[in-house]
Design an enzyme around this catalytic site. Sequence first.
Site, PDB file in Angstrom:
ATOM      1  N   GLN A  22      10.234  56.744  60.316  1.00  0.00           N
ATOM      2  CA  GLN A  22      10.848  57.096  61.602  1.00  0.00           C
ATOM      3  C   GLN A  22      10.861  58.604  61.866  1.00  0.00           C
ATOM      4  OE1 GLN A  22      14.326  54.264  60.615  1.00  0.00           O
ATOM      5  NE2 GLN A  22      14.254  54.281  62.835  1.00  0.00           N
ATOM      6  N   ARG A  79      20.884  60.666  53.286  1.00  0.00           N
ATOM      7  CA  ARG A  79      20.211  59.418  52.907  1.00  0.00           C
ATOM      8  C   ARG A  79      18.850  59.391  53.568  1.00  0.00           C
ATOM      9  NH1 ARG A  79      20.687  53.850  55.526  1.00  0.00           N
ATOM     10  NH2 ARG A  79      19.367  52.624  54.120  1.00  0.00           N
ATOM     11  N   HIS A 123      12.197  51.296  52.906  1.00  0.00           N
ATOM     12  CA  HIS A 123      12.738  51.156  54.265  1.00  0.00           C
ATOM     13  C   HIS A 123      11.604  50.683  55.159  1.00  0.00           C
ATOM     14  CE1 HIS A 123      16.177  52.592  57.003  1.00  0.00           C
ATOM     15  NE2 HIS A 123      15.330  51.974  57.788  1.00  0.00           N
ATOM     16  N   ASN A 168      16.476  48.698  52.148  1.00  0.00           N
ATOM     17  CA  ASN A 168      17.278  48.802  53.367  1.00  0.00           C
ATOM     18  C   ASN A 168      17.113  47.515  54.182  1.00  0.00           C
ATOM     19  OD1 ASN A 168      18.819  50.479  55.464  1.00  0.00           O
ATOM     20  ND2 ASN A 168      17.134  49.603  56.608  1.00  0.00           N
ATOM     21  N   GLU A 169      18.233  46.845  54.427  1.00  0.00           N
ATOM     22  CA  GLU A 169      18.296  45.699  55.344  1.00  0.00           C
ATOM     23  C   GLU A 169      17.169  44.686  55.099  1.00  0.00           C
ATOM     24  OE1 GLU A 169      18.202  47.597  59.139  1.00  0.00           O
ATOM     25  OE2 GLU A 169      20.317  48.118  59.085  1.00  0.00           O
ATOM     26  N   ASN A 296      25.422  48.662  56.632  1.00  0.00           N
ATOM     27  CA  ASN A 296      25.056  49.221  57.942  1.00  0.00           C
ATOM     28  C   ASN A 296      25.788  48.411  59.002  1.00  0.00           C
ATOM     29  OD1 ASN A 296      23.345  50.806  56.505  1.00  0.00           O
ATOM     30  ND2 ASN A 296      21.444  49.903  57.243  1.00  0.00           N
ATOM     31  N   TYR A 298      27.066  48.348  63.219  1.00  0.00           N
ATOM     32  CA  TYR A 298      26.944  48.942  64.556  1.00  0.00           C
ATOM     33  C   TYR A 298      27.793  48.240  65.596  1.00  0.00           C
ATOM     34  CZ  TYR A 298      22.851  51.482  62.876  1.00  0.00           C
ATOM     35  OH  TYR A 298      22.007  52.323  62.199  1.00  0.00           O
ATOM     36  N   GLU A 355      24.984  53.277  57.423  1.00  0.00           N
ATOM     37  CA  GLU A 355      24.562  53.526  58.806  1.00  0.00           C
ATOM     38  C   GLU A 355      25.655  53.109  59.775  1.00  0.00           C
ATOM     39  OE1 GLU A 355      20.805  51.858  59.987  1.00  0.00           O
ATOM     40  OE2 GLU A 355      19.847  52.384  58.083  1.00  0.00           O
ATOM     41  N   TRP A 402      24.066  57.062  61.419  1.00  0.00           N
ATOM     42  CA  TRP A 402      22.673  56.842  61.833  1.00  0.00           C
ATOM     43  C   TRP A 402      22.555  57.458  63.208  1.00  0.00           C
ATOM     44  CZ3 TRP A 402      18.365  55.621  59.356  1.00  0.00           C
ATOM     45  CH2 TRP A 402      17.221  55.558  60.132  1.00  0.00           C
ATOM     46  N   GLU A 409      12.406  54.549  66.905  1.00  0.00           N
ATOM     47  CA  GLU A 409      13.268  53.369  66.750  1.00  0.00           C
ATOM     48  C   GLU A 409      12.433  52.102  66.771  1.00  0.00           C
ATOM     49  OE1 GLU A 409      16.251  52.944  65.751  1.00  0.00           O
ATOM     50  OE2 GLU A 409      16.223  50.801  66.083  1.00  0.00           O
ATOM     51  N   TRP A 410      11.444  52.019  65.837  1.00  0.00           N
ATOM     52  CA  TRP A 410      10.663  50.810  65.621  1.00  0.00           C
ATOM     53  C   TRP A 410      10.062  50.248  66.910  1.00  0.00           C
ATOM     54  CZ3 TRP A 410       9.774  51.413  60.786  1.00  0.00           C
ATOM     55  CH2 TRP A 410      10.756  51.864  59.916  1.00  0.00           C
TER      56      TRP A 410
HETATM   57  O1  AZF Z   1      18.584  50.299  64.886  1.00  0.00           O
HETATM   58  C1  AZF Z   1      19.117  51.447  64.311  1.00  0.00           C
HETATM   59  C2  AZF Z   1      18.808  51.462  62.812  1.00  0.00           C
HETATM   60  N1  AZF Z   1      19.281  50.243  62.193  1.00  0.00           N
HETATM   61  N2  AZF Z   1      19.075  50.152  60.798  1.00  0.00           N
HETATM   62  C3  AZF Z   1      17.720  50.495  60.321  1.00  0.00           C
HETATM   63  C4  AZF Z   1      17.187  51.764  61.001  1.00  0.00           C
HETATM   64  O2  AZF Z   1      15.854  51.985  60.585  1.00  0.00           O
HETATM   65  C5  AZF Z   1      17.318  51.641  62.496  1.00  0.00           C
HETATM   66  O3  AZF Z   1      16.785  52.778  63.143  1.00  0.00           O
END
Ligand code: AZF
Length: 450
Positions: A22, A79, A123, A168-169, A296, A298, A355, A402, A409-410
């Site tokens: 990213q 991080r 990640h 991560n996730e 994480n 949100y 995050e 975050w 943002e993917w």
């Molecule tokens: O959508 C926000 C974030 N969520 N967790 C993983 C990150 O890579 C994302 O940018």
Amino acid sequence: MKNAIGEFPEGFLWGAATAAYQIEGAVTEGGRGKNIWDTFTHTPGAIKNGENGDIACDHYHRWREDIALMQQLNLDAYRFSIAWSRILPQGRGTVNQAGLDFYSRLIDGLLEAGIQPFVTLYHWDLPQALQDEGKGWLRRGIVEDFVQYTDVVTRAFGDRVKHWTTFNEPGVFTWGGYVLGEDAPGWRMQPGAALTALHHVFLAHGASAQVIRENVPQSQVGIVLDINVAEPASEAPEDVAAALRFDGMQNRWFLDALLRGEYPADMVALFGEQMPRIETGDMQRMAVPLDYLGINIYRRSVIAHGDELVPVNYCRVLPPGEHTLMGWEVYPKCIYDILKYVNERYGPPKIYITENGIALPDEVSPDGHVHDERRIAYLRDHLTYLQRAIAEGVPVRGYFVWTLMDNFEWALGFEPRFGLIYVDHQTQQRIMKDSGYFYADIAKKETAVK
Ligand SMILES: OC[C@H]1NNC[C@@H](O)[C@@H]1O
């Protein structure tokens, strides 16, 4: 330590988080191999506005400037993730010394700035060669590849890096990559593939944790999960049942497997034929003791019965009120709720909020500043609930916003801005947002009283 929010434990770490793909850019420099996000972002239609991370925040060249900005934020910790394909361009075999050198300089720069490096090994950016060879995470042998990668990196940096997150996730990149099609490799509606990939990720996590502990004395090992308390949209039985299924898929699948060594029985029954092949000893291999759990968080998840996403059959309900550029509800109490949920059911030894943040359409005002009052309110309100959970005994030892700076943002490209620092992605100019100054004040250590 005491700040504008309230009292936090001594040694509490104030940080910010990023991820390699990213922010780094330089995708063909320094011997870096191709990864699945290079491929996915260059697939027509995959990414909003046809954007990609080829340059991103150009952090690969600007990392010194970015460390100086971290110092202005008074960060205790940073991080970040390491790009596997910078270290092992083909995913295994020959090590790329230039890749090791880049991260070594970054780590030395952080330590010189008094900032603790928190490293995430994975990640989402799988080396493309491993995807091509045997469908990446679907091949059980990938566990050995991840072990080699872990070994190389922890031998190189274990003398200076003590905090290691394996993944991560894992739910996002497997569910997103094999069911929703929103993440690389972009498969759709293959829940069985997602569960098999996830099973191999869990095995890789367990094997990696062993290697980290062998190579790094006094290491702290964890994993980062995006867990989320599910609230039924109504008291109707079908909504209550859907919320339980969502809780099983989003939370208990991970927490039961990794912390208890078992998949939740209700979800095993639900997934039926989609279940991965589990070999004898697998569940013990993945459920290694953890030093910390990264969470994480949100938003909250209001869940109703849905006809999609078979067999979990849920849909998210978006309550009225404030929403972010991601279409997520602003509900600060979600951080308190998830911490109480995890602590009461699983009691991890330590938790980091790895995050938390908000995507906004930030702009530079005529005065040259970025007045992101909504982000200040978001951080203040979530930190207030965080402080309440800590005061009630939840062992949270740090918080990472975050994100450090506006980045890729993917699937949504650069439009959702999450950063404490504004980035003009044409000029690469960085501008500290008002929220950055707010956070720097929160993170500032009390000056010793003379
Ligand atoms: O959508 C926000 C974030 N969520 N967790 C993983 C990150 O890579 C994302 O940018």
